[in-house]
Structures are given as C-alpha cells and as structure tokens.
Motif scaffolding. Structure first.
Motif, PDB file in Angstrom:
ATOM      1  N   PRO A  46       0.814  -1.214  -0.137  1.00  0.00           N
ATOM      2  CA  PRO A  46      -0.047   0.152  -0.164  1.00  0.00           C
ATOM      3  C   PRO A  46       0.789   1.180   0.022  1.00  0.00           C
ATOM      4  O   PRO A  46       0.358   2.236  -0.867  1.00  0.00           O
ATOM      5  N   VAL A  47       1.944   1.081   0.671  1.00  0.00           N
ATOM      6  CA  VAL A  47       2.876   2.427   0.839  1.00  0.00           C
ATOM      7  C   VAL A  47       3.349   2.698  -0.834  1.00  0.00           C
ATOM      8  O   VAL A  47       3.224   3.849  -1.152  1.00  0.00           O
ATOM      9  N   VAL A  48       3.785   1.799  -1.314  1.00  0.00           N
ATOM     10  CA  VAL A  48       4.491   1.876  -2.977  1.00  0.00           C
ATOM     11  C   VAL A  48       3.239   2.167  -3.665  1.00  0.00           C
ATOM     12  O   VAL A  48       3.261   3.294  -4.606  1.00  0.00           O
ATOM     13  N   ILE A  49       1.977   1.813  -3.558  1.00  0.00           N
ATOM     14  CA  ILE A  49       0.807   2.185  -4.477  1.00  0.00           C
ATOM     15  C   ILE A  49       0.338   3.454  -4.193  1.00  0.00           C
ATOM     16  O   ILE A  49       0.363   4.319  -5.296  1.00  0.00           O
ATOM     17  N   SER A  50       0.341   3.868  -2.952  1.00  0.00           N
ATOM     18  CA  SER A  50       0.055   5.340  -2.391  1.00  0.00           C
ATOM     19  C   SER A  50       0.949   6.291  -3.386  1.00  0.00           C
ATOM     20  O   SER A  50       0.807   7.397  -3.635  1.00  0.00           O
ATOM     21  N   SER A  51       2.319   5.902  -3.063  1.00  0.00           N
ATOM     22  CA  SER A  51       3.130   6.818  -3.632  1.00  0.00           C
ATOM     23  C   SER A  51       3.085   6.904  -4.896  1.00  0.00           C
ATOM     24  O   SER A  51       3.343   7.964  -5.385  1.00  0.00           O
ATOM     25  N   VAL A  52       3.109   5.770  -5.616  1.00  0.00           N
ATOM     26  CA  VAL A  52       2.905   5.790  -7.314  1.00  0.00           C
ATOM     27  C   VAL A  52       1.669   6.659  -7.751  1.00  0.00           C
ATOM     28  O   VAL A  52       1.632   7.354  -8.587  1.00  0.00           O
ATOM     29  N   MET A  53       0.660   6.509  -6.868  1.00  0.00           N
ATOM     30  CA  MET A  53      -0.592   7.158  -7.173  1.00  0.00           C
ATOM     31  C   MET A  53      -0.476   8.836  -6.964  1.00  0.00           C
ATOM     32  O   MET A  53      -0.909   9.461  -7.984  1.00  0.00           O
ATOM     33  N   HIS A  54       0.183   9.219  -6.022  1.00  0.00           N
ATOM     34  CA  HIS A  54       0.363  10.479  -5.885  1.00  0.00           C
ATOM     35  C   HIS A  54       1.326  11.229  -7.127  1.00  0.00           C
ATOM     36  O   HIS A  54       1.171  12.557  -7.285  1.00  0.00           O
ATOM     37  N   ARG A  55       2.082  10.391  -7.834  1.00  0.00           N
ATOM     38  CA  ARG A  55       3.051  10.847  -8.758  1.00  0.00           C
ATOM     39  C   ARG A  55       2.173  10.669 -10.202  1.00  0.00           C
ATOM     40  O   ARG A  55       2.450  11.573 -11.147  1.00  0.00           O
ATOM     41  N   VAL A  56       1.456   9.513 -10.293  1.00  0.00           N
ATOM     42  CA  VAL A  56       1.241   9.119 -11.568  1.00  0.00           C
ATOM     43  C   VAL A  56      -0.313   9.862 -11.884  1.00  0.00           C
ATOM     44  O   VAL A  56      -0.558  10.235 -12.901  1.00  0.00           O
ATOM     45  N   ALA A  57      -1.233   9.629 -10.860  1.00  0.00           N
ATOM     46  CA  ALA A  57      -2.575  10.357 -10.832  1.00  0.00           C
ATOM     47  C   ALA A  57      -2.500  11.279 -10.147  1.00  0.00           C
ATOM     48  O   ALA A  57      -3.556  11.332  -9.253  1.00  0.00           O
ATOM     49  N   ARG A  58      -1.908  12.582 -10.321  1.00  0.00           N
ATOM     50  CA  ARG A  58      -1.917  13.550  -9.814  1.00  0.00           C
ATOM     51  C   ARG A  58      -3.461  14.474  -9.626  1.00  0.00           C
ATOM     52  O   ARG A  58      -3.912  14.996  -8.759  1.00  0.00           O
ATOM     53  N   ARG A  59      -4.070  14.043 -10.892  1.00  0.00           N
ATOM     54  CA  ARG A  59      -5.173  14.740 -11.231  1.00  0.00           C
ATOM     55  C   ARG A  59      -6.625  13.893 -10.720  1.00  0.00           C
ATOM     56  O   ARG A  59      -7.590  14.365 -10.888  1.00  0.00           O
ATOM     57  N   ALA A  60      -6.336  12.775 -10.081  1.00  0.00           N
ATOM     58  CA  ALA A  60      -7.393  12.024  -9.745  1.00  0.00           C
ATOM     59  C   ALA A  60      -7.772  12.837  -8.626  1.00  0.00           C
ATOM     60  O   ALA A  60      -7.539  13.642  -7.842  1.00  0.00           O
ATOM     61  N   ALA A  61      -9.137  12.369  -8.196  1.00  0.00           N
ATOM     62  CA  ALA A  61     -10.094  13.120  -7.182  1.00  0.00           C
ATOM     63  C   ALA A  61      -9.368  12.830  -5.968  1.00  0.00           C
ATOM     64  O   ALA A  61      -8.872  11.708  -5.686  1.00  0.00           O
ATOM     65  N   PRO A  62      -9.528  13.761  -4.814  1.00  0.00           N
ATOM     66  CA  PRO A  62      -8.732  13.670  -3.570  1.00  0.00           C
ATOM     67  C   PRO A  62      -9.185  12.491  -2.912  1.00  0.00           C
ATOM     68  O   PRO A  62      -8.414  11.940  -2.244  1.00  0.00           O
ATOM     69  N   HIS A  63     -10.530  12.028  -3.057  1.00  0.00           N
ATOM     70  CA  HIS A  63     -10.977  10.898  -2.202  1.00  0.00           C
ATOM     71  C   HIS A  63     -10.160   9.642  -2.606  1.00  0.00           C
ATOM     72  O   HIS A  63     -10.158   8.660  -1.803  1.00  0.00           O
ATOM     73  N   VAL A  64      -9.705   9.400  -3.950  1.00  0.00           N
ATOM     74  CA  VAL A  64      -8.745   8.549  -4.258  1.00  0.00           C
ATOM     75  C   VAL A  64      -7.744   8.256  -3.489  1.00  0.00           C
ATOM     76  O   VAL A  64      -7.459   7.147  -2.916  1.00  0.00           O
ATOM     77  N   HIS A  65      -6.881   9.380  -3.148  1.00  0.00           N
ATOM     78  CA  HIS A  65      -5.785   9.339  -2.401  1.00  0.00           C
ATOM     79  C   HIS A  65      -5.966   9.115  -1.087  1.00  0.00           C
ATOM     80  O   HIS A  65      -5.283   8.417  -0.453  1.00  0.00           O
ATOM     81  N   ILE A  66      -7.139   9.531  -0.487  1.00  0.00           N
ATOM     82  CA  ILE A  66      -7.597   9.472   0.851  1.00  0.00           C
ATOM     83  C   ILE A  66      -8.003   7.977   1.074  1.00  0.00           C
ATOM     84  O   ILE A  66      -7.439   7.356   2.288  1.00  0.00           O
ATOM     85  N   LEU A  67      -8.619   7.467   0.063  1.00  0.00           N
ATOM     86  CA  LEU A  67      -9.099   6.100   0.376  1.00  0.00           C
ATOM     87  C   LEU A  67      -7.698   4.892   0.481  1.00  0.00           C
ATOM     88  O   LEU A  67      -7.701   3.922   1.116  1.00  0.00           O
ATOM     89  N   PHE A  68      -6.826   5.451  -0.568  1.00  0.00           N
ATOM     90  CA  PHE A  68      -5.481   4.666  -0.480  1.00  0.00           C
ATOM     91  C   PHE A  68      -4.689   4.835   1.058  1.00  0.00           C
ATOM     92  O   PHE A  68      -4.148   3.690   1.195  1.00  0.00           O
ATOM     93  N   ALA A  69      -4.677   6.012   1.257  1.00  0.00           N
ATOM     94  CA  ALA A  69      -4.082   6.231   2.704  1.00  0.00           C
ATOM     95  C   ALA A  69      -4.666   5.600   3.813  1.00  0.00           C
ATOM     96  O   ALA A  69      -4.180   4.989   4.533  1.00  0.00           O
ATOM     97  N   ASN A  70      -5.993   5.479   3.761  1.00  0.00           N
ATOM     98  CA  ASN A  70      -6.629   4.519   4.842  1.00  0.00           C
ATOM     99  C   ASN A  70      -6.593   3.083   4.640  1.00  0.00           C
ATOM    100  O   ASN A  70      -6.457   2.476   5.860  1.00  0.00           O
ATOM    101  N   PHE A  71      -6.357   2.618   3.423  1.00  0.00           N
ATOM    102  CA  PHE A  71      -6.299   1.174   3.248  1.00  0.00           C
ATOM    103  C   PHE A  71      -4.934   0.921   3.867  1.00  0.00           C
ATOM    104  O   PHE A  71      -4.679  -0.214   4.205  1.00  0.00           O
ATOM    105  N   TYR A  72      -3.903   1.912   3.555  1.00  0.00           N
ATOM    106  CA  TYR A  72      -2.481   1.481   4.114  1.00  0.00           C
ATOM    107  C   TYR A  72      -2.575   1.480   5.722  1.00  0.00           C
ATOM    108  O   TYR A  72      -1.759   0.755   6.263  1.00  0.00           O
ATOM    109  N   LEU A  73      -3.419   2.564   6.173  1.00  0.00           N
ATOM    110  CA  LEU A  73      -3.575   2.078   7.686  1.00  0.00           C
ATOM    111  C   LEU A  73      -4.316   1.000   8.262  1.00  0.00           C
ATOM    112  O   LEU A  73      -4.163   0.376   9.528  1.00  0.00           O
ATOM    113  N   LEU A  74      -5.216   0.676   7.460  1.00  0.00           N
ATOM    114  CA  LEU A  74      -6.286  -0.447   8.128  1.00  0.00           C
ATOM    115  C   LEU A  74      -5.879  -2.126   7.598  1.00  0.00           C
ATOM    116  O   LEU A  74      -6.129  -2.720   8.399  1.00  0.00           O
TER     117      LEU A  74
END
Length: 314
Positions: free
Chosen positions: A256-284
């Motif tokens: 999840p750490v790597v996926i979230s990091s890649v998402m922040h760089r590759v999918a910068r224009r993605a909706a904020p909730h996409v990044h937040i859901l990935f961040a929550n997935f990393y914690l849960l």
C-alpha cells in the motif's frame, strides 16, 4: 467558540472533512472500516494474549510478532475511533493539540512497524543462515535493544513535526481535507514558507521506506541463497516455509505504501478521495491481515489459538 478563533498563531480546533466528495457515502464507507478495525482489535489482542500466556512462544520470532501486534493496535486505534465518529455522528472537530498528537502517534508507529519488520527479517536470516547460533545471537538483551532502537528512531524523527507545525499561522482556515490529521494535509492550511516541512516529510518517508526495504531485500537474498544450497527439496521447502508469514506481513505493509506513492505521482489529477482511500487502506490493511497471516501460516500460534477457544468451550 468558533473554529476560526486564534490562539497565538494557530486555530483552537481543526475540522476534519472525512473523505471529501464522498460525504454522502460516509455511513456506507464506515461498514468496511468498522469491520476491519474490529478484526484488527480481536486479532492483535488475541495474538498478544497467546504470546504472553504461552511460555513456548517466548522466542525471538514471536516476541517480534508481539511488538508488531502492539504497534498495529496503537496505529489503528490512533485513527479509526475519530474517523468512525466523523462517519457516524459528523463529529468533525478535533483540538489543535489533539491533532498534533494524533499525527505524532500515527507517523511514529508507522516508522516503528517498518523497523520491526526489518528486525523480523534479521530474525529469519539468522534462523535460516545461522541456525546453530540462533539462540546465542538473538538474546533477550538484543531483542530489547532492537525494540528500544525502533522506538527511539521513530520518536527522534517525528518529534520535530509538532513543533514545526506550531510555528505556522493557519490563514487558509481550519478545515483539513482528510479524515485524520495527516501531516501534509495540515501543512497545506499554513501560510508562510512550508518548504522545510515538505522536504522533511518526504525525506523521512523516503529514507525509512528505501533503507528498511533495502535491508529486508538483502536479508532475503542471503536467505534464498542459503535455502537453494540445501540438499533436499523437503529441507528447502521447510526452511523457506518459516519465512512465508513474514513475507506476507512485508507485502501487506509496503505494497500500500508503494501504491499510494505511485498514485500521488502518476495520478495527480485524480479526485482527492482516491488518494485518501488509499491512505486509509494503508492504515487499515496491515493491522487487519497480520494476525490472520500469522494465525493461518504459523503452526504454533494456530495450535495455541485453537487450544484457547477449546478451553473456553470446556
């Protein structure tokens, strides 16, 4: 008292939005989140009790696993109760200092978890590559020192964050576009020069992930080399089988750490909730699955857990 009232240069409280753009789905989103948190609590508490109650599990591998379970409990409990309060009761208010405390615990215990995974990789390296020296290398003293080093490293790296954030004037309002006090989400509300915070946060994250992952990979390179040198297939299977649970824990934490990091760089224009859901997935995800991985794949723990429930039935 208004959320925007100022005490010195910071607001009295922040308002956590939850998951921006998905507010109408908060109740439904809370169901898997609450289920995952319940599983994490039950699984990690069971692991800790079983390891504490059985003298046969007072060995390095299980002591490190106990550390991992304790960290996962704190990590999930730092965020999930407040997150569920937002989803269920719309309780978005969090005190400024409570926010900084949550941030400190969240990031500190994430760093501790990474350190314990490195220690567990070292444990597997000694067990497979130097089995005759296992008990003499991994003594109680060394295990205690490794645990203390993990705590000291995390606290030393994260202690500056609250003090750095206290010095800012938060002129962009008190609304944090997140469901917990994530460092960069809070920094975005600050005025003035935040470059040091940005660089420090990224540098710490990169150094921890890269260095720790490098040590884990090196350990498994030596382990794989030692396993392939064994004469029989059964011996190779048995030796590598002792590492399967740890590999599962590594994948559940770092993927999840790597996926979230890649998402922040590759999918910068993605909706904020996409990044937040990935961040929550990393914690849960890691706190939920680690007890399951070790419960299913580790015979000694599986037998102790089954014995625990059979005792209750009797």
């Amino acid at each position: 008292m208004s959320a925007s009232n100022m005490t010195s240069t910071h607001p009295n409280v922040f308002l956590l939005m939850g998951i921006p753009g998905l507010e109408h789905l908060h109740i439904w989103i809370s169901i898997p989140f609450c289920s995952a948190y319940t599983l994490a609590l039950l699984g990690n508490c069971t692991l800790l009790y079983v390891i504490w109650d059985n003298a046969s599990l007072h060995e390095p591998m299980y002591l490190f696993l106990g550390m991992l379970a304790a960290i996962d409990l704190v990590l999930s409990s730092t965020v999930l109760p407040k997150m569920l309060a937002i989803f269920w009761f719309r309780d978005k208010v969090i005190n400024f200092f409570a926010c900084l405390t949550q941030m400190f615990f969240l990031h500190s215990f994430s760093i501790m978890e990474s350190a314990v995974l490195v220690a567990m990789a070292f444990d597997r390296y000694v067990a497979v590559c130097k089995p005759l020296h296992y008990t003499t290398v991994l003594t109680q003293t060394l295990i205690t020192r490794i645990g203390l080093a993990a705590v000291v490293r995390a606290v030393a790296l994260m202690t500056p964050l609250p003090f750095l954030l206290r010095r800012f004037h938060y002129c962009r309002g008190p609304v944090v576009a997140h469901c917990y006090c994530e460092h960069m989400a809070v920094v975005r509300l600050a005025c003035g020069d935040t470059r040091f915070n940005n660089i420090y946060g990224i540098a710490v994250a990169m150094v921890i992930v890269v260095l720790d992952l490098l040590f884990v990979i090196l350990s498994y390179v030596f382990i794989l080399r030692a396993v392939l040198q064994l004469a029989s297939r059964e011996a190779r299977y048995k030796a590598f089988g002792t590492c399967v649970s740890h590999i599962g824990a590594i994948l559940s934490f770092y993927t999840p750490v790597v996926i979230s990091s890649v998402m922040h760089r590759v999918a910068r224009r993605a909706a904020p909730h996409v990044h937040i859901l990935f961040a929550n997935f990393y914690l849960l995800f890691p706190p939920m699955v680690n007890p399951i991985i070790y419960g299913v794949k580790t015979k000694q723990i599986r037998e102790c857990v089954i014995g625990l429930f059979l005792k209750k039935d009797v």
